[in-house]
Design a protein around this motif. Structure first.
Motif: not given
Length: 78
Positions: A26, A28, A35-37
Motif C-alpha cells: 500500500k 500513502d 490507498s488507505t489515505t
C-alpha cells in the motif's frame, strides 16, 4: 501507487522454486484509490478524473537461496 509484490524463491541446492502468495504493498498517496489515505468521499466520476485507478506493475523478485527447498528439507534430502 499501490502495487503487488511477487516473490519466487529459487533453492540452488535442489533446483526447486517456491512461489509465495502475492503481497499487496500500500502507498500513502491520497490520489490512489487503493490507498488507505484515499478519502471515502472521493466518488466517480470526479475520482476517475483525478485519482489513480490502477495499480502499478507488480514488483517481481526471484532470490537464489543456497539451501534445499522446504519439501526437500522435510524429506531428509541432503
Amino acid at each position: 501507487m499501490c502495487l503487488y509484490r511477487q516473490v519466487r524463491n529459487v533453492y540452488t541446492r535442489c533446483g526447486h522454486g517456491v512461489t509465495l502468495p502475492d503481497e499487496e504493498i500500500k502507498c500513502d498517496l491520497v490520489q490512489c484509490k487503493f490507498s488507505t489515505t484515499h478519502p471515502k468521499t472521493c466518488k466517480p466520476p470526479s475520482c476517475r478524473r483525478t485519482c489513480w485507478q490502477y495499480r502499478q506493475f507488480p514488483q517481481q523478485y526471484s532470490p537464489n537461496i543456497n539451501a534445499l527447498c522446504p519439501q526437500c528439507s522435510s524429506s531428509g534430502r541432503t
